[in-house]
Design a protein around this motif. Sequence first.
Motif, PDB file in Angstrom:
ATOM      1  N   MET A  98       0.805  -1.219   0.000  1.00 18.95           N
ATOM      2  CA  MET A  98       0.000   0.000   0.000  1.00 18.95           C
ATOM      3  C   MET A  98       0.842   1.275   0.000  1.00 18.95           C
ATOM      4  O   MET A  98       0.517   2.248  -0.684  1.00 18.95           O
ATOM      5  CB  MET A  98      -0.921   0.007   1.229  1.00 18.95           C
ATOM      6  CG  MET A  98      -1.926  -1.115   1.265  1.00 18.95           C
ATOM      7  SD  MET A  98      -3.144  -0.976  -0.061  1.00 18.95           S
ATOM      8  CE  MET A  98      -4.181  -2.380   0.310  1.00 18.95           C
ATOM      9  N   ASP A  99       1.922   1.278   0.775  1.00 21.42           N
ATOM     10  CA  ASP A  99       2.711   2.502   0.907  1.00 21.42           C
ATOM     11  C   ASP A  99       3.937   2.492   0.000  1.00 21.42           C
ATOM     12  O   ASP A  99       4.559   3.547  -0.188  1.00 21.42           O
ATOM     13  CB  ASP A  99       3.166   2.685   2.363  1.00 21.42           C
ATOM     14  CG  ASP A  99       3.255   4.154   2.750  1.00 21.42           C
ATOM     15  OD1 ASP A  99       2.501   4.963   2.189  1.00 21.42           O
ATOM     16  OD2 ASP A  99       4.075   4.495   3.623  1.00 21.42           O
ATOM     17  N   GLY A 100       4.293   1.339  -0.567  1.00 21.44           N
ATOM     18  CA  GLY A 100       5.481   1.262  -1.393  1.00 21.44           C
ATOM     19  C   GLY A 100       5.401   2.146  -2.618  1.00 21.44           C
ATOM     20  O   GLY A 100       6.311   2.935  -2.911  1.00 21.44           O
ATOM     21  N   PHE A 101       4.295   2.047  -3.370  1.00 24.72           N
ATOM     22  CA  PHE A 101       4.189   2.870  -4.570  1.00 24.72           C
ATOM     23  C   PHE A 101       4.028   4.341  -4.217  1.00 24.72           C
ATOM     24  O   PHE A 101       4.466   5.228  -4.959  1.00 24.72           O
ATOM     25  CB  PHE A 101       3.032   2.393  -5.464  1.00 24.72           C
ATOM     26  CG  PHE A 101       1.663   2.589  -4.886  1.00 24.72           C
ATOM     27  CD1 PHE A 101       0.994   3.794  -5.019  1.00 24.72           C
ATOM     28  CD2 PHE A 101       1.026   1.555  -4.223  1.00 24.72           C
ATOM     29  CE1 PHE A 101      -0.283   3.967  -4.512  1.00 24.72           C
ATOM     30  CE2 PHE A 101      -0.247   1.716  -3.700  1.00 24.72           C
ATOM     31  CZ  PHE A 101      -0.907   2.926  -3.843  1.00 24.72           C
ATOM     32  N   ASP A 102       3.415   4.617  -3.065  1.00 23.01           N
ATOM     33  CA  ASP A 102       3.259   5.989  -2.589  1.00 23.01           C
ATOM     34  C   ASP A 102       4.627   6.622  -2.309  1.00 23.01           C
ATOM     35  O   ASP A 102       4.938   7.734  -2.773  1.00 23.01           O
ATOM     36  CB  ASP A 102       2.385   5.951  -1.323  1.00 23.01           C
ATOM     37  CG  ASP A 102       2.060   7.321  -0.798  1.00 23.01           C
ATOM     38  OD1 ASP A 102       2.433   8.309  -1.439  1.00 23.01           O
ATOM     39  OD2 ASP A 102       1.431   7.404   0.260  1.00 23.01           O
ATOM     40  N   LEU A 103       5.463   5.911  -1.568  1.00 20.56           N
ATOM     41  CA  LEU A 103       6.826   6.376  -1.318  1.00 20.56           C
ATOM     42  C   LEU A 103       7.620   6.444  -2.624  1.00 20.56           C
ATOM     43  O   LEU A 103       8.436   7.349  -2.821  1.00 20.56           O
ATOM     44  CB  LEU A 103       7.529   5.451  -0.327  1.00 20.56           C
ATOM     45  CG  LEU A 103       7.020   5.539   1.120  1.00 20.56           C
ATOM     46  CD1 LEU A 103       7.504   4.337   1.924  1.00 20.56           C
ATOM     47  CD2 LEU A 103       7.481   6.819   1.783  1.00 20.56           C
ATOM     48  N   GLY A 104       7.377   5.487  -3.519  1.00 21.74           N
ATOM     49  CA  GLY A 104       8.061   5.497  -4.804  1.00 21.74           C
ATOM     50  C   GLY A 104       7.734   6.729  -5.626  1.00 21.74           C
ATOM     51  O   GLY A 104       8.605   7.288  -6.307  1.00 21.74           O
ATOM     52  N   LEU A 105       6.486   7.183  -5.574  1.00 15.26           N
ATOM     53  CA  LEU A 105       6.112   8.407  -6.281  1.00 15.26           C
ATOM     54  C   LEU A 105       6.901   9.601  -5.752  1.00 15.26           C
ATOM     55  O   LEU A 105       7.342  10.466  -6.524  1.00 15.26           O
ATOM     56  CB  LEU A 105       4.610   8.661  -6.129  1.00 15.26           C
ATOM     57  CG  LEU A 105       3.679   7.667  -6.826  1.00 15.26           C
ATOM     58  CD1 LEU A 105       2.231   8.009  -6.527  1.00 15.26           C
ATOM     59  CD2 LEU A 105       3.920   7.654  -8.327  1.00 15.26           C
ATOM     60  N   GLY A 106       7.080   9.655  -4.430  1.00 19.48           N
ATOM     61  CA  GLY A 106       7.870  10.745  -3.852  1.00 19.48           C
ATOM     62  C   GLY A 106       9.318  10.697  -4.302  1.00 19.48           C
ATOM     63  O   GLY A 106       9.930  11.736  -4.601  1.00 19.48           O
ATOM     64  N   ILE A 107       9.890   9.484  -4.379  1.00 23.36           N
ATOM     65  CA  ILE A 107      11.272   9.334  -4.821  1.00 23.36           C
ATOM     66  C   ILE A 107      11.430   9.773  -6.276  1.00 23.36           C
ATOM     67  O   ILE A 107      12.452  10.353  -6.666  1.00 23.36           O
ATOM     68  CB  ILE A 107      11.732   7.878  -4.630  1.00 23.36           C
ATOM     69  CG1 ILE A 107      11.737   7.522  -3.138  1.00 23.36           C
ATOM     70  CG2 ILE A 107      13.112   7.648  -5.221  1.00 23.36           C
ATOM     71  CD1 ILE A 107      11.917   6.047  -2.861  1.00 23.36           C
ATOM     72  N   LEU A 108      10.411   9.515  -7.103  1.00 19.34           N
ATOM     73  CA  LEU A 108      10.464   9.876  -8.518  1.00 19.34           C
ATOM     74  C   LEU A 108      10.116  11.338  -8.780  1.00 19.34           C
ATOM     75  O   LEU A 108      10.249  11.806  -9.917  1.00 19.34           O
ATOM     76  CB  LEU A 108       9.497   8.982  -9.313  1.00 19.34           C
ATOM     77  CG  LEU A 108       9.812   7.481  -9.352  1.00 19.34           C
ATOM     78  CD1 LEU A 108       8.706   6.738 -10.083  1.00 19.34           C
ATOM     79  CD2 LEU A 108      11.149   7.221 -10.012  1.00 19.34           C
TER      80      LEU A 108
END
Length: 336
Positions: free
Chosen positions: A25-35
């Motif tokens: 659930m939070d992995g892609f959310d954090l990934g968006l911030g990294i990108l």
Amino acid sequence: MNVAVDLAIVWAFIIAFAVFVYVVMDGFDLGLGILFPLFPEKRDRDVIMNSVAPVWDGNETWLVLGGGGLMAAFPLAYAVLMPALYTPMIVMLLGLVFRGVAFEFRWRTTAARNRWDIAFFGGSLLATLAQGIALGAILQGVHVEGRHYAGGWWDWLTPFSILTGVSLVIGYSLLGATWLVMKTEGELRDRAYHLSWVLLLAMLGAIAAVSIATPFLHIQYTERWFAWPNVLMTAQVPISVAVVTALLLRSLAKKYDYQPFFLALALFMLSYAGLGISMYPYIVPQSITIWQAAAPANSQLFMLVGVAGLIPLILGYTAWAYWVFRGKVKPESGYH
């Protein structure tokens, strides 16, 4: 005695499930911030934010459930692991706070928007790095004497923990890129496709590096993965990774919308399964098993009654939120 053993296994599964769902659930959310820095246009950043805005703030529920469940169901493991991981845990929480504040405040101002965008990126990167480093520190083992942590303040910082931290950054970034493939259109979606190719290759390299390094941490890991007849079972993990990778490459080549994201999640699930194979039956690797760390059976049973109703409720409202906000996010419309 059998009841206590069974309850310990049930609670180990519940905590492992909660942590995995948090990663999902939070992995892609954090990934968006990294990108975020790779999408400098305000219009693109607004679309990225709106793609996750309806669901992002419920993701930490699973992190709380996993951490709270560990403290309640396996208090000895919690008491040993937390002193060993104070620094990465504090950094993770600060990162989550920074990105949470930045997520909302960037919509409230124009002049300071770039500062909040930087805070969103920095918080996402710090939180992800800290999670990966903590995972590596647990996997390599902590120094335990009796029932206490006996290591130093910086024992968590090793080349292996840095490797797992960087690997998680790459993995979350891949989830973020494939999420954008699923949720956006046009040029933004095309750029997300390109990023997904690059990040998939990087993630495969990270999986290979961690997989090669892990057996050298402890002889038990080597025996678990390569001793006969264990290898007949453990070999299914790398074979499955190869199959999922081939399907993911095919879905990116054909520019499917939904398959890349769910296949990237499958890679995470297989990596998580590999972690479980390495650690079981230890909850503090090579020191404390899940049965040694378990709370009394009556306490675990009491908590299990509440969790049995809580988890379906959380899953239900989470599924409903994703269903309501399904589909593509367009620049002219959004959550904010």
